[in-house]
Design a protein around this motif. Sequence first.
Motif, mmCIF file in Angstrom:
data_model
loop_
_atom_site.group_PDB
_atom_site.id
_atom_site.type_symbol
_atom_site.label_atom_id
_atom_site.label_comp_id
_atom_site.label_asym_id
_atom_site.label_seq_id
_atom_site.Cartn_x
_atom_site.Cartn_y
_atom_site.Cartn_z
ATOM 1 N N ASN A 213 -1.803 7.164 -9.238
ATOM 2 C CA ASN A 213 -3.177 7.265 -8.752
ATOM 3 C C ASN A 213 -3.351 6.622 -7.374
ATOM 4 O O ASN A 213 -4.360 6.863 -6.703
ATOM 5 C CB ASN A 213 -4.135 6.594 -9.748
ATOM 6 N N HIS A 214 -2.385 5.799 -6.950
ATOM 7 C CA HIS A 214 -2.426 5.196 -5.620
ATOM 8 C C HIS A 214 -1.695 6.046 -4.580
ATOM 9 O O HIS A 214 -1.596 5.643 -3.414
ATOM 10 C CB HIS A 214 -1.790 3.803 -5.641
ATOM 11 N N THR A 215 -1.185 7.193 -4.983
ATOM 12 C CA THR A 215 -0.428 8.047 -4.065
ATOM 13 C C THR A 215 -1.161 9.359 -3.829
ATOM 14 O O THR A 215 -2.055 9.739 -4.596
ATOM 15 C CB THR A 215 0.973 8.355 -4.627
ATOM 16 N N GLN A 216 -0.763 10.049 -2.787
ATOM 17 C CA GLN A 216 -1.250 11.395 -2.509
ATOM 18 C C GLN A 216 -0.040 12.324 -2.441
ATOM 19 O O GLN A 216 0.775 12.229 -1.522
ATOM 20 C CB GLN A 216 -2.028 11.436 -1.196
ATOM 21 N N ILE A 217 0.071 13.198 -3.426
ATOM 22 C CA ILE A 217 1.229 14.086 -3.535
ATOM 23 C C ILE A 217 0.869 15.457 -2.961
ATOM 24 O O ILE A 217 -0.202 16.009 -3.259
ATOM 25 C CB ILE A 217 1.680 14.239 -4.997
ATOM 26 N N ALA A 218 1.753 15.992 -2.152
ATOM 27 C CA ALA A 218 1.521 17.306 -1.537
ATOM 28 C C ALA A 218 1.511 18.395 -2.588
ATOM 29 O O ALA A 218 2.312 18.383 -3.532
ATOM 30 C CB ALA A 218 2.604 17.588 -0.491
ATOM 31 N N SER A 219 0.608 19.349 -2.420
ATOM 32 C CA SER A 219 0.541 20.505 -3.317
ATOM 33 C C SER A 219 1.188 21.742 -2.718
ATOM 34 O O SER A 219 1.369 22.739 -3.400
ATOM 35 C CB SER A 219 -0.919 20.813 -3.677
ATOM 36 N N ASN A 220 1.529 21.681 -1.440
ATOM 37 C CA ASN A 220 2.258 22.773 -0.798
ATOM 38 C C ASN A 220 3.026 22.217 0.389
ATOM 39 O O ASN A 220 2.797 21.082 0.829
ATOM 40 C CB ASN A 220 1.316 23.914 -0.377
ATOM 41 N N GLU B 167 -1.914 13.468 8.707
ATOM 42 C CA GLU B 167 -2.414 13.174 7.366
ATOM 43 C C GLU B 167 -1.498 13.763 6.299
ATOM 44 O O GLU B 167 -1.948 14.283 5.283
ATOM 45 C CB GLU B 167 -3.834 13.720 7.215
ATOM 46 N N ARG B 168 -0.222 13.657 6.533
ATOM 47 C CA ARG B 168 0.756 14.225 5.607
ATOM 48 C C ARG B 168 0.709 13.513 4.259
ATOM 49 O O ARG B 168 0.345 12.330 4.157
ATOM 50 C CB ARG B 168 2.165 14.124 6.201
ATOM 51 N N LYS B 169 1.085 14.247 3.226
ATOM 52 C CA LYS B 169 1.149 13.708 1.865
ATOM 53 C C LYS B 169 2.608 13.609 1.423
ATOM 54 O O LYS B 169 3.501 14.127 2.083
ATOM 55 C CB LYS B 169 0.347 14.595 0.904
ATOM 56 N N ALA B 170 2.828 12.960 0.305
ATOM 57 C CA ALA B 170 4.189 12.656 -0.131
ATOM 58 C C ALA B 170 4.837 13.836 -0.842
ATOM 59 O O ALA B 170 4.202 14.556 -1.613
ATOM 60 C CB ALA B 170 4.177 11.436 -1.051
ATOM 61 N N GLN B 171 6.106 13.995 -0.565
ATOM 62 C CA GLN B 171 6.936 14.960 -1.275
ATOM 63 C C GLN B 171 7.395 14.319 -2.584
ATOM 64 O O GLN B 171 7.754 13.147 -2.628
ATOM 65 C CB GLN B 171 8.134 15.322 -0.395
ATOM 66 N N SER C 6 0.851 -1.188 0.000
ATOM 67 C CA SER C 6 0.000 0.000 0.000
ATOM 68 C C SER C 6 0.885 1.236 0.000
ATOM 69 O O SER C 6 1.961 1.253 0.602
ATOM 70 C CB SER C 6 -0.903 0.007 1.246
ATOM 71 N N LEU C 7 0.438 2.263 -0.687
ATOM 72 C CA LEU C 7 1.169 3.530 -0.724
ATOM 73 C C LEU C 7 0.412 4.626 0.020
ATOM 74 O O LEU C 7 0.625 5.808 -0.219
ATOM 75 C CB LEU C 7 1.387 3.953 -2.192
ATOM 76 N N ARG C 8 -0.476 4.217 0.959
ATOM 77 C CA ARG C 8 -1.316 5.191 1.654
ATOM 78 C C ARG C 8 -0.503 6.139 2.522
ATOM 79 O O ARG C 8 -0.859 7.302 2.669
ATOM 80 C CB ARG C 8 -2.359 4.461 2.523
ATOM 81 N N GLU C 9 0.563 5.657 3.128
ATOM 82 C CA GLU C 9 1.333 6.493 4.042
ATOM 83 C C GLU C 9 2.705 6.845 3.473
ATOM 84 O O GLU C 9 3.660 7.086 4.202
ATOM 85 C CB GLU C 9 1.476 5.796 5.395
ATOM 86 N N LEU C 10 2.754 6.915 2.176
ATOM 87 C CA LEU C 10 3.995 7.307 1.510
ATOM 88 C C LEU C 10 4.305 8.779 1.814
ATOM 89 O O LEU C 10 3.434 9.637 1.728
ATOM 90 C CB LEU C 10 3.843 7.107 -0.003
#
Length: 561
Positions: free
Chosen positions: A328-335, A343-347, A299-303
């Motif tokens: 599409n399985h990742t959440q990339i930070a926009s800022n 609930e941090r997102k990936a750099q 899982s890439l939920r907490e990447l």
Amino acid sequence: MLALRYTFPPHPRCPAVGLWGQLRMVSSSSSSSSTITAVDDDQLPVIRVPQQLQQKLKRGAGNQVAAVGLTLAKPGRLLIVGKRPQLNQHSGRIFGKFDQVPLVSKGWKHMKAAGDYFTINNTRTRPPALPGDQGEEEEEEERQKSSGKAPSFSSLGLCIELQDALDKMGISRPTTVQSQAIAALMRRKNILCAAETGSGKTLSYLLPLMHTLISERLVPTDADWTGPHGLVLVPSRELADQVCQVAQSLASNLNLNVQTVGGGRGLGNVKLTLSRGQIDLLISTPGILWKALKRDFISLRELTYLVLDEADTLFDASFVELLEGILNHTQIASNVSETHGVERKAQLVVTGATFPGGVGELLSKITDLGSITTIKSKGLHYLMPHVKQKFTKVKRADKLSELLQVLKQLAKRPEFGILVFCNNAATVNWLGYILEDHRIKHFRLQGNMVAEKRSSIFDTFQRGLVDVLLCTDIASRGLDTRRVEIVINYDFPPTLCDYIHRAGRVGRVGGKVLGTVISFVTHPWDVELVQKIEASARQKLMLPGMESKISEATTKIIAEL
């Protein structure tokens, strides 16, 4: 005072010209106009040249000098050396906007051009990726050292454990690209790093990634979660193994779990690897990772950190669908604010030496393009100034004998490696049989081989157990080839992008030799590419058609440091 001597030839329609005999041209900084002084036969007449005209001649205009048949050549090392000396060019030569550029390769499409050649000499003594070289850059580096502003790994904020690991690896200071990339990543920015091959991009993203893992010691919020905190995607298993070796060297005393998965190992082995406790950093190829995602092995939920290395290949048509599915399985930070908290997102880090046109379109689907900082090196898409490059026009029937002659000459230097590039696997295998007949020890590396066998072959070559490696472009992307001294393009590459990557296998940061690239030019389409390369070298310009790929991909996100 500069004096130039010229003898006017007799002219049938103007016999009086011969009466002048010889003239001396004498420069004068105080004259505002040219004057001719008549003197007796014992003294030559004098032409005084105004200072403004002198400066124009020095800038290379030379129109007035050409009118009287004089040539003002700047001293210095030859940049272009060929079979015909009249087409040689000094490194200090500068062409005007409308000047016609002479080319050795201009007539190479004709069959009689076989045997012609030219060499682009190196003009620098070490890779430009290192801060400071000859001239102004070296002076600037000395000024920085004296003022205490020279970049170092400690000044970039890296933890002491990583600095100790770098010392053990023999790395004392960052390259220019590393200084800029690490500084941006330590500020939690998304970056797109466009830099020439061999400039140290791997450490540029590994060091800040591991610093984050060490300093924060992230703990999964889901007890059943199986997945990495950091993910590095690369296009080949060989490159995945190489990046993993570097990462494990850095993490040897950091209590970090670094794993790699790649094609050819089987899904059972992949599932076993991914189930060995919490993974801090995973290096993978897109195909096997996509299969693992579909089967819920990972899982890439907490990447928290995503790297797309050798992005010019990952965004190619052969990978782009797999890459889009993974993203599409990742959440990339926009800022920057989204890279902190529960609930941090990936750099995001995207690196490469060239970029296809679809980069911006695909990245816009997963993050705000305005959040991406682009770091672009000055030498991007230029010919490497520290690598000698020789081009020889040969008949197709003569290529094999030319190759054998070169290899037998280079066999006297067994301490360095030789890469021989072919455009397809069939040619690699055929050449292998020929070299066996001539008792030239070698290995072959091409895409039709089993992945595990390919990895073993390249590892053997890296360790110096064999010095000649016949290969396709599978060996031209990202692999560490610091022991390689010679690259031979038996088949000339189909694109300028491929030429840049092949040539980038020599002259790498940390290598003991600058290296040489030898190219055999056979077909008319090869000649067209060589003409572009020669013209770019003579005019000191970027290779044509390359800048458009960068600008199309990053028009909305360029924000150079």
